[in-house]
Design a protein around this motif. Structure first.
Motif, PDB file in Angstrom:
ATOM      1  N   GLY A   1      13.696  29.888 -21.496  1.00 43.24           N
ATOM      2  CA  GLY A   1      14.117  30.647 -22.544  1.00 43.24           C
ATOM      3  C   GLY A   1      12.846  31.238 -23.431  1.00 43.24           C
ATOM      4  N   LYS A   2      13.046  31.978 -24.478  1.00 45.60           N
ATOM      5  CA  LYS A   2      12.219  32.241 -25.728  1.00 45.60           C
ATOM      6  C   LYS A   2      12.108  31.156 -26.584  1.00 45.60           C
ATOM      7  CE  LYS A   2      11.124  34.996 -29.573  1.00 45.60           C
ATOM      8  NZ  LYS A   2      11.468  36.188 -30.433  1.00 45.60           N
TER       9      LYS A   2
ATOM     10  N   TYR B   1      13.376  25.177 -28.717  1.00 48.21           N
ATOM     11  CA  TYR B   1      14.884  25.528 -28.437  1.00 48.21           C
ATOM     12  C   TYR B   1      14.869  26.779 -28.140  1.00 48.21           C
ATOM     13  CZ  TYR B   1      14.959  25.876 -33.500  1.00 48.21           C
ATOM     14  OH  TYR B   1      14.677  26.295 -34.868  1.00 48.21           O
ATOM     15  N   PRO B   2      15.825  27.398 -27.452  1.00 51.37           N
ATOM     16  CA  PRO B   2      15.766  28.841 -27.031  1.00 51.37           C
ATOM     17  C   PRO B   2      16.290  29.857 -28.285  1.00 51.37           C
ATOM     18  CG  PRO B   2      17.769  27.685 -26.238  1.00 51.37           C
ATOM     19  CD  PRO B   2      16.989  26.928 -26.767  1.00 51.37           C
TER      20      PRO B   2
ATOM     21  N   PHE C   1      10.975  36.853 -21.725  1.00 58.22           N
ATOM     22  CA  PHE C   1      12.325  36.975 -22.357  1.00 58.22           C
ATOM     23  C   PHE C   1      11.782  37.147 -23.844  1.00 58.22           C
ATOM     24  CE2 PHE C   1      14.675  33.312 -19.598  1.00 58.22           C
ATOM     25  CZ  PHE C   1      14.764  34.500 -18.599  1.00 58.22           C
TER      26      PHE C   1
ATOM     27  N   LEU D   1      12.462  22.746 -22.844  1.00 55.16           N
ATOM     28  CA  LEU D   1      12.537  24.125 -22.589  1.00 55.16           C
ATOM     29  C   LEU D   1      11.208  24.674 -22.085  1.00 55.16           C
ATOM     30  CD1 LEU D   1      14.155  26.920 -23.031  1.00 55.16           C
ATOM     31  CD2 LEU D   1      12.917  27.069 -25.283  1.00 55.16           C
TER      32      LEU D   1
ATOM     33  N   CYS E   1      23.252  35.202 -22.196  1.00 54.91           N
ATOM     34  CA  CYS E   1      22.754  36.224 -23.274  1.00 54.91           C
ATOM     35  C   CYS E   1      23.688  36.439 -24.246  1.00 54.91           C
ATOM     36  CB  CYS E   1      22.221  37.598 -22.598  1.00 54.91           C
ATOM     37  SG  CYS E   1      23.363  38.467 -21.765  1.00 54.91           S
TER      38      CYS E   1
ATOM     39  N   TRP F   1      18.593  33.160 -22.060  1.00 53.00           N
ATOM     40  CA  TRP F   1      18.210  32.008 -21.556  1.00 53.00           C
ATOM     41  C   TRP F   1      18.897  31.551 -20.310  1.00 53.00           C
ATOM     42  CZ3 TRP F   1      21.527  27.453 -22.127  1.00 53.00           C
ATOM     43  CH2 TRP F   1      22.787  27.699 -22.705  1.00 53.00           C
TER      44      TRP F   1
ATOM     45  N   LYS G   1      22.126  26.456 -30.661  1.00 47.98           N
ATOM     46  CA  LYS G   1      20.990  26.337 -29.516  1.00 47.98           C
ATOM     47  C   LYS G   1      20.037  25.236 -29.799  1.00 47.98           C
ATOM     48  CE  LYS G   1      18.622  29.304 -33.316  1.00 47.98           C
ATOM     49  NZ  LYS G   1      19.860  29.236 -34.052  1.00 47.98           N
TER      50      LYS G   1
END
Length: 476
Positions: A126-127, A151-152, A208, A202, A99, A158, A186
């Motif tokens: 992850g988001k 991708y996060p 998240f 991902l 984080c 993540w 990222k």
């Protein structure tokens, strides 16, 4: 029947709501920086995590600060540290959770979220962000359909399951990283993990979050500009605009139409003196790339010809748009007249990581200076020029040379994700939605004046935000 079928499908995919996971199974890694202000913010988050965890269990999780894990400046790229995580934590841990220093974590919700995923399988959580159109900062990857690759968003946190960490570690040990530079970490981490379809993509996790308004979130993110001190005075910032003759007619008018009116001290540096602008000829011929000679000439001019009381130098390209400088703030820990003398600062986006291989040693060097916008304290410039570290040619890449010079001097280069090396259209809207951007770069296929007034110009909302920040009490 529907619930039973859904549960069977979840378990088939490795997702289970009965995974036995406690806090000691999670290793928290805060993506911290060595700069004193950012290190302090990361330490505050660490203590917040430990305090909340202590209210839930007697066995506290491990909380690590990234900048303390390795003396290598390249540690911020994370992949080189995966072998350390594998060796140290694989036996007793299930997850490595990353984080940022401003990420806010609700520990019970995070535990419940991770319990849904079987920790014996390879997970990358992850988001999810995705490109809305192919972009140069990602080398036009997936140009036929850029939305398919996820991708996060680091701000939301993540996570990597330990089996995936172990697998990546084996790969890192058997083959060196093919790329010797990093532009968007990222995205490049997601590409490395995906491994052209050989690794997991991902997995989007709705808990998240970067929106603090959702009650279901396990993580959130504050989108305020850092409340790190008083606004820097206009007379404390000197702006140096890099230009050349062929751009005098189209780019300089846009600079003057947009942000230049907010700058008290500004000069335009070119390969030709033109009184109508006016521009200053530094005696350095224009180059199509690199611009190292021009950048160092600007640094020397600032140190030798500018008033000694000007604390900050901003070097900016003529096609860069920046936020009203009055909104920039001066941290107690970054004030150039105090701690900055002992620990000089350069502030710019983390952009290049490269290794210089010699017969005797490998020297990892992080260059976090981007040619379109660089910010230096006077103390940093003084130490740089006293070191005699210089360009090997006028068209050498100034970002790499500066990174190598500052790295050799032990001067940390601080990364700000609010400085952008491309246009707003080159970033996911969801990524920009939780930022107060400081800059954008390039005029390609956009209306730069419109971009400035949409994203960067002072507004009533900005003024209201500044008033809110005055009374904002940090939660940590």
């Amino acid at each position: 029947m529907f619930l039973m079928t859904s549960r069977m499908n979840l378990e088939k995919d490795g997702i289970s709501r009965k995974s036995d996971l406690d806090l000691k199974g999670i290793v928290f890694v805060i993506q911290s920086q060595s700069n004193s202000f950012h290190a302090k913010r990361a330490e505050q988050l660490k203590q917040s995590i430990l305090k909340e965890a202590a209210n839930l269990t007697q066995e506290l999780p491990r909380v690590l600060l990234l900048h303390q894990l390795s003396k290598q400046e390249g540690a911020w790229t994370i992949l080189p540290l995966l072998p350390h995580f594998s060796v140290t934590y694989s036996r007793n841990s299930s997850w490595i959770f990353f984080c940022e220093e401003e990420t806010r974590i609700q520990i019970p919700e995070l535990l419940e979220t991770l319990r849904r995923y079987d920790p014996s399988k390879e997970w990358f959580l992850g988001k999810a962000l995705h490109d809305e159109e192919s972009t140069i900062i990602h080398h036009y990857a997936f140009s036929e359909n850029p939305t398919i690759f996820k991708y996060p968003d680091f701000a939301a946190g993540w996570a990597l399951s330990m089996p995936l960490v172990n697998k990546l570690t084996k790969r890192l040990r058997s083959e060196s990283l093919k790329s010797d530079f990093t532009i968007d970490l990222k995205h490049e981490i997601a590409l490395y993990i995906w491994d052209k379809g050989e690794g997991p993509p991902l997995t989007p996790v709705p808990e998240f979050c970067t929106d603090a308004g959702n009650s279901h979130c396990a993580t959130m993110f504050h989108s305020f500009l850092p409340l790190c001190g008083n606004p820097v005075k206009k007379e404390d910032i000197f702006f140096a605009v890099k230009t050349c003759k062929k751009f005098h007619g189209d780019r300089i008018p846009i600079v003057k139409q947009t942000w230049a009116g907010q700058a008290r001290l500004i000069e335009y540096y070119s390969d030709r003196a033109e009184s109508s602008i006016p521009t200053v000829d530094l005696g350095i011929p224009n180059t199509d790339r690199g611009h190292c000679g021009k950048t160092f000439a600007i640094l020397e001019r600032f140190l030798n010809h500018s008033h000694d009381k000007i604390a900050w130098l901003v070097i900016v390209d003529d096609d860069t748009l920046i936020r009203d400088p009055v909104g920039w703030r001066d941290s107690q820990d970054m004030r150039p007249s105090t701690a900055i003398v002992a620990s000089p600062l350069t502030l710019a986006p983390a952009f290049v990581f490269f290794q210089w291989h010699s017969l005797k040693e490998d020297m990892a060097c992080t260059s976090s200076c981007l040619r379109d916008l660089m910010v230096f304290s006077r103390a940093a410039i003084r130490r740089l020029l006293a070191s005699k570290c210089r360009c090997y040619s006028n068209d050498a890449p100034d970002d790499m040379v500066l990174g190598m010079c500052f790295g050799g001097l032990g001067i940390p280069v601080t990364h700000s994700p609010l400085f952008h090396q491309a246009r707003p259209v080159d970033y996911p809207r969801d990524y920009l939605s939780h930022q107060v951007p400081i800059s954008f770069h390039k005029h390609w296929n956009i209306d730069p004046v419109k971009v400035y007034f949409t994203w960067l110009a002072p507004s009533e909302e900005d003024k209201a935000r500044q008033e809110t920040q005055k009374g904002f009490k940090e939660e940590l």
